[in-house]
Design a protein around this motif. Structure first.
Motif, PDB file in Angstrom:
ATOM      1  N   TYR A   1       0.832  -1.199   0.000  1.00 33.01           N
ATOM      2  CA  TYR A   1       0.000   0.000   0.000  1.00 33.01           C
ATOM      3  C   TYR A   1       0.870   1.254   0.000  1.00 33.01           C
ATOM      4  CZ  TYR A   1      -3.891  -3.029   1.455  1.00 33.01           C
ATOM      5  OH  TYR A   1      -4.853  -3.997   1.520  1.00 33.01           O
ATOM      6  N   PRO A   2       0.341   2.358  -0.502  1.00 28.79           N
ATOM      7  CA  PRO A   2       1.051   3.627  -0.314  1.00 28.79           C
ATOM      8  C   PRO A   2       1.026   4.018   1.165  1.00 28.79           C
ATOM      9  CG  PRO A   2      -1.124   4.008  -1.230  1.00 28.79           C
ATOM     10  CD  PRO A   2      -0.928   2.521  -1.223  1.00 28.79           C
ATOM     11  N   PRO A   3       1.850   4.957   1.592  1.00 29.43           N
ATOM     12  CA  PRO A   3       1.843   5.362   2.999  1.00 29.43           C
ATOM     13  C   PRO A   3       0.440   5.817   3.437  1.00 29.43           C
ATOM     14  CG  PRO A   3       3.729   6.307   1.867  1.00 29.43           C
ATOM     15  CD  PRO A   3       2.859   5.697   0.808  1.00 29.43           C
ATOM     16  N   TYR A   4       0.049   5.402   4.632  1.00 27.27           N
ATOM     17  CA  TYR A   4      -1.245   5.817   5.178  1.00 27.27           C
ATOM     18  C   TYR A   4      -1.146   5.890   6.697  1.00 27.27           C
ATOM     19  CZ  TYR A   4      -2.158   0.883   6.356  1.00 27.27           C
ATOM     20  OH  TYR A   4      -2.091  -0.386   6.871  1.00 27.27           O
ATOM     21  N   VAL A   5      -2.089   6.569   7.311  1.00 27.20           N
ATOM     22  CA  VAL A   5      -2.120   6.663   8.768  1.00 27.20           C
ATOM     23  C   VAL A   5      -3.174   5.699   9.311  1.00 27.20           C
ATOM     24  CG1 VAL A   5      -1.184   8.980   9.097  1.00 27.20           C
ATOM     25  CG2 VAL A   5      -3.586   8.707   8.480  1.00 27.20           C
ATOM     26  N   PHE A   6      -2.864   5.049  10.413  1.00 20.17           N
ATOM     27  CA  PHE A   6      -3.791   4.092  11.006  1.00 20.17           C
ATOM     28  C   PHE A   6      -5.108   4.784  11.330  1.00 20.17           C
ATOM     29  CE2 PHE A   6      -1.129   0.390  12.897  1.00 20.17           C
ATOM     30  CZ  PHE A   6      -0.468   0.241  11.692  1.00 20.17           C
ATOM     31  N   GLY A   7      -6.212   4.081  11.058  1.00 23.42           N
ATOM     32  CA  GLY A   7      -7.530   4.665  11.260  1.00 23.42           C
ATOM     33  C   GLY A   7      -7.907   4.894  12.702  1.00 23.42           C
ATOM     34  N   MET A   8      -7.142   4.366  13.648  1.00 22.97           N
ATOM     35  CA  MET A   8      -7.469   4.536  15.062  1.00 22.97           C
ATOM     36  C   MET A   8      -7.469   5.991  15.502  1.00 22.97           C
ATOM     37  SD  MET A   8      -3.869   3.286  16.764  1.00 22.97           S
ATOM     38  CE  MET A   8      -3.747   4.509  18.048  1.00 22.97           C
ATOM     39  N   GLY A   9      -6.663   6.825  14.832  1.00 22.46           N
ATOM     40  CA  GLY A   9      -6.635   8.234  15.189  1.00 22.46           C
ATOM     41  C   GLY A   9      -5.638   8.995  14.346  1.00 22.46           C
TER      42      GLY A   9
ATOM     43  N   VAL B   1      -0.193   2.437  19.291  1.00 22.67           N
ATOM     44  CA  VAL B   1      -1.279   1.498  19.060  1.00 22.67           C
ATOM     45  C   VAL B   1      -1.668   0.888  20.402  1.00 22.67           C
ATOM     46  CG1 VAL B   1      -2.027  -0.556  17.837  1.00 22.67           C
ATOM     47  CG2 VAL B   1      -0.499   1.069  16.712  1.00 22.67           C
ATOM     48  N   TYR B   2      -0.775   0.103  20.967  1.00 19.19           N
ATOM     49  CA  TYR B   2      -1.002  -0.441  22.309  1.00 19.19           C
ATOM     50  C   TYR B   2       0.159  -0.024  23.204  1.00 19.19           C
ATOM     51  CZ  TYR B   2      -4.641  -3.425  20.346  1.00 19.19           C
ATOM     52  OH  TYR B   2      -5.771  -3.876  19.728  1.00 19.19           O
ATOM     53  N   MET B   3      -0.143   0.241  24.461  1.00 19.58           N
ATOM     54  CA  MET B   3       0.895   0.553  25.432  1.00 19.58           C
ATOM     55  C   MET B   3       1.457  -0.755  25.988  1.00 19.58           C
ATOM     56  SD  MET B   3       1.155   3.829  25.506  1.00 19.58           S
ATOM     57  CE  MET B   3       1.884   4.347  27.050  1.00 19.58           C
ATOM     58  N   PRO B   4       2.773  -0.866  26.083  1.00 22.10           N
ATOM     59  CA  PRO B   4       3.363  -2.110  26.606  1.00 22.10           C
ATOM     60  C   PRO B   4       3.190  -2.211  28.118  1.00 22.10           C
ATOM     61  CG  PRO B   4       5.068  -0.480  26.187  1.00 22.10           C
ATOM     62  CD  PRO B   4       3.785   0.118  25.678  1.00 22.10           C
TER      63      PRO B   4
END
Length: 353
Positions: free
Chosen positions: A256-264, A314-317
């Motif tokens: 895919y081309p560069p994109y930003v995660f849909g989460m925010g 995305v997720y906090m460790p």
């Protein structure tokens, strides 16, 4: 006045009054729309969820752009929402308050708990570093058993909070691209005087202070700007068991081309109109963040890296750590109760990092 026409394979709805819809109108309208095969008659598509249920996929019921000829749309494409309308709207909110930042949360119609939790936490921040911030929730239409009562409850909620936007597409996972494009259309038509807008999922912890601080930085671009958790060189998944599977005949490139995660992701408000315009000449994918990345590529606009890759998590460790949440902008939380607990702990006046 509302006029509903159903002919052949599409339905068009004209709404000339964006005020709160009457319960009588909603019931009559829903009885017609929810049972009309032209609106719901698309085959269901496996959602690959643990429960094994399927999500409906709405057939296109809008007229195509004159420059674009629709082919037969399969389960990996969705109808572009250029003829959808807002049946619940706040058309004057941005012109009255002139916010610096607009937060828009696409959320399931039935998820009142998530909306209320956000209103009690980061959605309650209306003035940050001297800048006005405004929150809205974006909904589609309910479906299935209890839809009429759910729609009536939504209308009451909107009257109470004045932060609900609802468009006349079926609310489902497979229609997230429609939801995203309606968000962009709303910002382009209602909130051009805001400096920035953010799309943020309902299961996200948002540190509004850090977000506004980043946007106020002189080095932050004011135009053609979009940033978040950036995906570069993402591989197209060809495994048919994957929720995000795309066959080669739908998207032939291996990456895919560069994109930003849909989460925010946050963007300057000059961008929505450009994305809406270019999308009219494209066949949208059901992967809403990937589709946005393809639109950006068509525009020749690259999503920007955030000042630090640790800002959009995305997720906090590991277990909850107050100082970690004090330093980020976004992170996924597993449920509203955790969001409320983390927020309250982060804002205790007697603790510091």
């Amino acid at each position: 006045m509302v006029l509903l026409l159903a002919t052949g394979t599409f339905i068009s709805v004209w709404v000339t009054d964006h005020s709160l819809l009457s319960n009588q109108w909603s019931q009559e309208w829903w009885e017609k729309v929810s049972t009309n095969p032209a609106y719901l008659a698309s085959p269901t598509v496996p959602s690959n969820t643990a429960g094994g249920h399927t999500e409906p996929h709405t057939k296109p019921h809008t007229k195509p752009h004159p420059e674009f000829q629709w082919e037969t749309l399969g389960p990996y494409h969705v109808a572009y929402p250029r003829n959808y309308v807002f049946v619940l709207d706040e058309p004057d909110a941005c012109s009255t308050e002139k916010p610096f930042l607009v937060l828009i949360v696409p959320v399931a119609v039935k998820n009142r708990v998530a909306r209320n939790t956000i209103r009690r936490t980061w959605g309650n921040e209306s003035l940050v570093l001297g800048k006005a911030v405004r929150l809205f929730f974006l909904l589609g239409l309910p479906s299935g058993k209890g839809s009429e009562q759910l729609q009536a409850d939504v209308e009451k909620e909107r009257k109470e909070h004045h932060d609900l936007l609802q468009s006349n597409f079926l609310d489902s996972y497979r229609n997230l691209t429609i939801k995203t494009m309606m968000m962009l259309e709303w910002v382009a038509s209602r909130c051009r005087n805001a400096s920035f807008a953010m799309k943020i999922d309902s299961d996200i912890f948002l540190n509004v202070h850090n977000l506004v601080k980043m946007l106020l930085d002189p080095k932050t671009p004011k135009q053609n700007y979009i940033t978040g958790h950036l995906a570069r060189n993402a591989v197209v998944l060809r495994n048919k068991n994957s929720k995000w599977y795309l066959p080669a005949d739908v998207y032939p490139d291996p990456r895919y081309p560069p994109y930003v995660f849909g989460m925010g992701y946050v963007f300057s408000t000059d961008l929505p109109k450009k994305l809406v315009d270019v999308s009219k000449r494209m066949k949208p994918l059901f992967l809403e963040d990937v589709h946005l990345g393809i639109c950006l590529k068509q525009l020749g606009i690259q999503p920007k890296e955030p000042p630090s890759p640790s800002l959009f998590k995305v997720y906090m460790p590991g277990p909850y750590n107050r100082c970690h949440y004090a330093s980020i902008i976004t992170a996924i939380v597993s449920n509203p109760a955790k969001l409320l607990r983390y927020w309250e702990d982060l804002h205790k006046s007697n603790t510091t990092c």
